[in-house]
Structure formats: C-alpha cells, structure tokens
Design an enzyme around this catalytic site. Structure first.
Site, PDB file in Angstrom:
ATOM      1  N   TYR A 134      -7.376  16.778  -6.543  1.00  0.00           N
ATOM      2  CA  TYR A 134      -8.243  15.747  -5.949  1.00  0.00           C
ATOM      3  C   TYR A 134      -7.492  14.996  -4.854  1.00  0.00           C
ATOM      4  O   TYR A 134      -7.996  14.822  -3.742  1.00  0.00           O
ATOM      5  CB  TYR A 134      -8.740  14.791  -7.036  1.00  0.00           C
ATOM      6  CG  TYR A 134      -9.446  13.563  -6.501  1.00  0.00           C
ATOM      7  CD1 TYR A 134     -10.767  13.632  -6.077  1.00  0.00           C
ATOM      8  CD2 TYR A 134      -8.782  12.341  -6.405  1.00  0.00           C
ATOM      9  CE1 TYR A 134     -11.419  12.497  -5.573  1.00  0.00           C
ATOM     10  CE2 TYR A 134      -9.420  11.205  -5.909  1.00  0.00           C
ATOM     11  CZ  TYR A 134     -10.735  11.290  -5.500  1.00  0.00           C
ATOM     12  OH  TYR A 134     -11.369  10.178  -5.000  1.00  0.00           O
ATOM     13  N   LYS A 138      -8.389  14.909  -0.809  1.00  0.00           N
ATOM     14  CA  LYS A 138      -8.789  13.696  -0.077  1.00  0.00           C
ATOM     15  C   LYS A 138      -7.934  13.534   1.181  1.00  0.00           C
ATOM     16  O   LYS A 138      -8.439  13.169   2.238  1.00  0.00           O
ATOM     17  CB  LYS A 138      -8.669  12.447  -0.967  1.00  0.00           C
ATOM     18  CG  LYS A 138      -9.658  12.379  -2.120  1.00  0.00           C
ATOM     19  CD  LYS A 138     -11.126  12.441  -1.702  1.00  0.00           C
ATOM     20  CE  LYS A 138     -11.632  11.210  -1.023  1.00  0.00           C
ATOM     21  NZ  LYS A 138     -13.111  11.322  -0.747  1.00  0.00           N
ATOM     22  N   TRP A 159     -10.001   2.541  -7.590  1.00  0.00           N
ATOM     23  CA  TRP A 159     -10.572   2.082  -8.855  1.00  0.00           C
ATOM     24  C   TRP A 159     -12.005   1.548  -8.659  1.00  0.00           C
ATOM     25  O   TRP A 159     -12.309   0.407  -8.996  1.00  0.00           O
ATOM     26  CB  TRP A 159      -9.707   0.990  -9.480  1.00  0.00           C
ATOM     27  CG  TRP A 159      -8.307   1.376  -9.855  1.00  0.00           C
ATOM     28  CD1 TRP A 159      -7.567   2.419  -9.391  1.00  0.00           C
ATOM     29  CD2 TRP A 159      -7.453   0.679 -10.794  1.00  0.00           C
ATOM     30  NE1 TRP A 159      -6.330   2.415  -9.979  1.00  0.00           N
ATOM     31  CE2 TRP A 159      -6.226   1.371 -10.835  1.00  0.00           C
ATOM     32  CE3 TRP A 159      -7.614  -0.455 -11.582  1.00  0.00           C
ATOM     33  CZ2 TRP A 159      -5.162   0.960 -11.644  1.00  0.00           C
ATOM     34  CZ3 TRP A 159      -6.550  -0.872 -12.387  1.00  0.00           C
ATOM     35  CH2 TRP A 159      -5.351  -0.162 -12.416  1.00  0.00           C
TER      36      TRP A 159
HETATM   37  N1  NAP Z   1     -14.683   6.375  -7.979  1.00  0.00           N
HETATM   38  C1  NAP Z   1     -13.468   5.929  -7.687  1.00  0.00           C
HETATM   39  O1  NAP Z   1     -12.770   5.326  -8.524  1.00  0.00           O
HETATM   40  C2  NAP Z   1     -12.893   6.140  -6.315  1.00  0.00           C
HETATM   41  C3  NAP Z   1     -11.584   5.704  -6.050  1.00  0.00           C
HETATM   42  C4  NAP Z   1     -11.071   5.909  -4.773  1.00  0.00           C
HETATM   43  C5  NAP Z   1     -11.838   6.509  -3.782  1.00  0.00           C
HETATM   44  N2  NAP Z   1     -13.103   6.935  -4.087  1.00  0.00           N
HETATM   45  C6  NAP Z   1     -13.880   7.580  -3.029  1.00  0.00           C
HETATM   46  O2  NAP Z   1     -15.023   6.780  -2.770  1.00  0.00           O
HETATM   47  C7  NAP Z   1     -16.119   7.613  -2.363  1.00  0.00           C
HETATM   48  C8  NAP Z   1     -17.352   7.317  -3.180  1.00  0.00           C
HETATM   49  O3  NAP Z   1     -17.061   7.603  -4.536  1.00  0.00           O
HETATM   50  P1  NAP Z   1     -18.100   7.318  -5.708  1.00  0.00           P
HETATM   51  O4  NAP Z   1     -17.353   6.602  -6.759  1.00  0.00           O
HETATM   52  O5  NAP Z   1     -19.359   6.744  -5.171  1.00  0.00           O
HETATM   53  O6  NAP Z   1     -18.344   8.828  -6.194  1.00  0.00           O
HETATM   54  P2  NAP Z   1     -19.522   9.398  -7.088  1.00  0.00           P
HETATM   55  O7  NAP Z   1     -20.190   8.322  -7.855  1.00  0.00           O
HETATM   56  O8  NAP Z   1     -18.946  10.563  -7.822  1.00  0.00           O
HETATM   57  O9  NAP Z   1     -20.562   9.923  -5.997  1.00  0.00           O
HETATM   58  C9  NAP Z   1     -20.314  11.059  -5.236  1.00  0.00           C
HETATM   59  C10 NAP Z   1     -21.659  11.616  -4.842  1.00  0.00           C
HETATM   60  O10 NAP Z   1     -21.425  12.756  -4.017  1.00  0.00           O
HETATM   61  C11 NAP Z   1     -22.362  13.746  -4.385  1.00  0.00           C
HETATM   62  N3  NAP Z   1     -21.906  15.070  -4.006  1.00  0.00           N
HETATM   63  C12 NAP Z   1     -20.994  15.868  -4.603  1.00  0.00           C
HETATM   64  N4  NAP Z   1     -20.914  17.042  -3.953  1.00  0.00           N
HETATM   65  C13 NAP Z   1     -21.807  16.980  -2.931  1.00  0.00           C
HETATM   66  C14 NAP Z   1     -22.216  17.885  -1.936  1.00  0.00           C
HETATM   67  N5  NAP Z   1     -21.691  19.116  -1.851  1.00  0.00           N
HETATM   68  N6  NAP Z   1     -23.157  17.491  -1.042  1.00  0.00           N
HETATM   69  C15 NAP Z   1     -23.711  16.266  -1.118  1.00  0.00           C
HETATM   70  N7  NAP Z   1     -23.381  15.362  -2.053  1.00  0.00           N
HETATM   71  C16 NAP Z   1     -22.440  15.718  -2.956  1.00  0.00           C
HETATM   72  C17 NAP Z   1     -22.454  13.609  -5.897  1.00  0.00           C
HETATM   73  O11 NAP Z   1     -23.633  14.249  -6.369  1.00  0.00           O
HETATM   74  P3  NAP Z   1     -23.628  14.914  -7.827  1.00  0.00           P
HETATM   75  O12 NAP Z   1     -23.190  13.805  -8.775  1.00  0.00           O
HETATM   76  O13 NAP Z   1     -25.025  15.345  -7.983  1.00  0.00           O
HETATM   77  O14 NAP Z   1     -22.621  16.030  -7.765  1.00  0.00           O
HETATM   78  C18 NAP Z   1     -22.501  12.097  -6.051  1.00  0.00           C
HETATM   79  O15 NAP Z   1     -23.826  11.621  -5.944  1.00  0.00           O
HETATM   80  C19 NAP Z   1     -15.613   9.043  -2.499  1.00  0.00           C
HETATM   81  O16 NAP Z   1     -15.152   9.496  -1.245  1.00  0.00           O
HETATM   82  C20 NAP Z   1     -14.421   8.931  -3.446  1.00  0.00           C
HETATM   83  O17 NAP Z   1     -13.486   9.955  -3.271  1.00  0.00           O
HETATM   84  C21 NAP Z   1     -13.649   6.746  -5.324  1.00  0.00           C
END
Ligand code: NAP
Length: 301
Positions: A134, A138, A159
């Site tokens: 992961y 990124k 987080w």
């Molecule tokens: N969550 C954390 O703690 C965290 C920490 C640091 C950075 N980030 C970054 O912040 C951003 C937002 O994260 P989040 O927490 O909102 O993530 P999330 O809740 O997992 O949402 C990601 C979304 O992307 C969709 N997705 C996955 N594959 C896809 C594809 N091929 N085409 C279109 N959509 C797709 C997923 O759909 P499905 O669920 O249907 O697959 C989900 O709705 C991301 O870039 C993540 O890396 C997150």
C-alpha cells in the site's frame, strides 16, 4: 451563454462512495458556487479509461477530486497488482483525462510514504521510505502525477476517520459496546484526521487559489494535512471510550503483540507548517475532530 466569472465551478469527485468522497457529498450543498458531480466506482471505475474519458467529456470539470483508492492495507500484501493498479497506474489515466480537459487535480496520499523517524514532525521534504505494498503504491501514484505535469494538489493525510464508511472510530465504538477490555497498540504515533475537516480544507484551498492570483501557484504542490497533536492508537481508543461514555478498559500493547501482514509506521506525525502558511489554514486539534465525528455519528450525519 454563462460568463466565465458567473459560471459555477464544476467539480468531479471520483471514488465518491468512500469515507472522504461521502464527506464531499455532505459538505457540497454549502458551496453554492460549485456544481459537484459524484462518481462512485460503479459509475466510473478508474481502471477503465473509456469511462473516465466519458465522464470528463460529460461534466467538463474544472477540478477532479480523486477519492478513489485501494485502502485495504493488509490485504494489499496479497493483492499487489490490484493495489498498484488503483493507487498508482490509474493515476496515469486520470492525469491524461485531466490534461485533455484542462482541469486541475486534487489527490490524496498517505503518511505511510514516509516510514522514517527523526524525533520531529515529518516535513514534506523528509525522506520517503515506504514499506509494504500500500505504502509503495501511494508513493508511486504521487510520482506518476508529478511526472504527468498536470496541475495537482497532493495532500498526504493520516489516520482518516469519518461518520461514513469503515474506520477506527466505528470499530472502537462497536468493540467498546461488546467487550469489557480491549488491547490497543501504544507504540505507533500519529494524528487522526476527521475526513469532513479534510474535505472542508480542500474546498478552502480551491477557493483561495481561485480568488487570489498570488496563491494560484501554491496549488501545484504536495502538502501534509492532519490536525495538531501527537497520540498513539491506544490514546485514541481511550479517548473514544471516554467521549462515548463506554465502560471498556483499554490496555496498551506493543506492535509486536499485534502482528499484521503490512508493517505500519511507528511515527506518522507530520508537520503542517507548509499547508498552514501557504493557505492561512487552521488545522485545528485532533480532539476537536474526534469529538465532532462522534457528534455527527450520534446525529446520524
Ligand atoms: N483511510 C485512511 O486512514 C487514510 C489514511 C491516509 C491516506 N488515506 C487516503 O485518503 C484517500 C481517501 O481514503 P478513504 O479513507 O476515503 O478510502 P475509502 O473509504 O476506502 O474509499 C475509497 C473509495 O475508492 C473506491 N475505489 C476503489 N477502487 C476503485 C476504482 N478502481 N475505481 C473507482 N473507485 C474505486 C472504493 O470503492 P469500493 O469500496 O467499492 O471498492 C471506495 O469507495 C485515499 O487516497 C487514501 O489512500 C486514507
């Protein structure tokens, strides 16, 4: 015909069903000068260049906000191809589409790209040493975006929690109701980010870089974004139990007692000086975000 100044900004949000995507949908109606289009994975799969091109052609966005990501950090260790396809290689297609339409990109990266510790909050210039699939995906996504030359705001966040989707706050609330004691890792430090505050910060930045010419060039940069404060997951779990009034005793354990397929950074504390100074942005304190998240959960928001 609408004039450029009167025309609403068109904003396309990809990955709209994730926790961050849904926060944009929640705050969207309060930005009357913006016209949002929310595309969930079922509408636009970012692996599919033709569906990307079609939505860009239809919406003609001024901004594309890419909330789509593969975020299953442990599963990624056994699904490296899918993880890289989503977090890295799809950024190439997104950038192509952004370039063709002359729009600007907002993209989210992660504290996981750093994996380094020098005793101080990590600046954007700190060495990147991603460990695990992961984390590497990124960082690769960031590189692809920068190499594409499209105007892109990249925010490294950490987080992330929200009243939507799956996250640590919701897991703790569930376990806190089910169990009387809970072991939580106490030697990984960072700062929880309330996704609604992150989404609001993005909108503040878009507004500022649109309205103040001298700020425009600041858009095309990489910034850390999380609130202030340094805590461990154990501290966060204890705070959630306390604020939610749950009678569950949280016990501190070392990472070695909770092995996971993907290695986590011990130090996810990021400096927010650059984003604060560039955009006169208040990043607030993590406790405010967690309290707000719990209130929004209670209110069903
Ligand atoms: N969550 C954390 O703690 C965290 C920490 C640091 C950075 N980030 C970054 O912040 C951003 C937002 O994260 P989040 O927490 O909102 O993530 P999330 O809740 O997992 O949402 C990601 C979304 O992307 C969709 N997705 C996955 N594959 C896809 C594809 N091929 N085409 C279109 N959509 C797709 C997923 O759909 P499905 O669920 O249907 O697959 C989900 O709705 C991301 O870039 C993540 O890396 C997150």
């Amino acid at each position: 015909m609408e004039s450029d100044t009167l025309r609403k900004h068109r904003i396309l949000v990809l990955g709209a069903n994730g926790q961050l995507g849904r926060e944009f949908a929640h705050i969207g109606p309060s930005y009357e000068y913006c016209h949002f289009h929310f595309a969930a994975k079922s509408q636009v799969n970012i692996h599919d260049t033709s569906s990307l091109s079609a939505i860009m052609e239809e919406i003609k966005p001024d901004y594309v906000i890419n909330c789509a990501a593969y975020t299953a950090v442990d599963k990624a260790e056994s699904e490296a191809d899918l993880c890289f396809e989503t977090n890295a290689y799809a950024c190439r297609s997104i950038c192509e589409a952004v370039k063709t339409s002359g729009s600007r990109l907002v993209h989210f990266s992660s504290d996981y790209v750093y994996h380094s510790y020098n005793g101080f909050p990590l600046m954007e210039t700190a060495p990147t040493e991603p460990r695990g699939v992961y984390a590497r995906s990124k960082l690769e996504g960031e590189k692809i975006i920068r190499e594409s030359g499209v105007p892109a705001l990249i925010l490294r966040t950490s987080w992330v929690v929200s009243s939507f989707g799956h996250n640590f706050v919701k897991t703790m609330l569930r376990l806190g109701r089910e169990k009387s004691t809970l072991n939580v890792v106490s030697d990984q430090y960072g700062t929880p980010t309330y996704a609604r505050h992150l989404a609001t910060a993005v909108m503040d930045i878009l507004l500022l870089t649109e309205s103040e010419a001298d700020k425009a060039e600041l858009f095309n940069e990489t910034y850390n974004y999380s609130p202030e404060g340094i805590i461990s997951w154990y501290d966060l779990a204890s705070t959630i139990m306390e604020l939610a009034g749950l009678d569950c005793k949280v016990m501190p354990i070392p990472t070695s007692a909770y092995p996971t397929p993907a290695v986590r950074p011990h130090w996810s504390v990021m400096s927010k000086k650059k984003i604060r100074q560039s955009f006169d942005l208040e990043t607030g304190h993590w406790r405010t975000g967690i309290r707000q998240c719990l209130e929004d959960l209670r209110a069903g928001d």
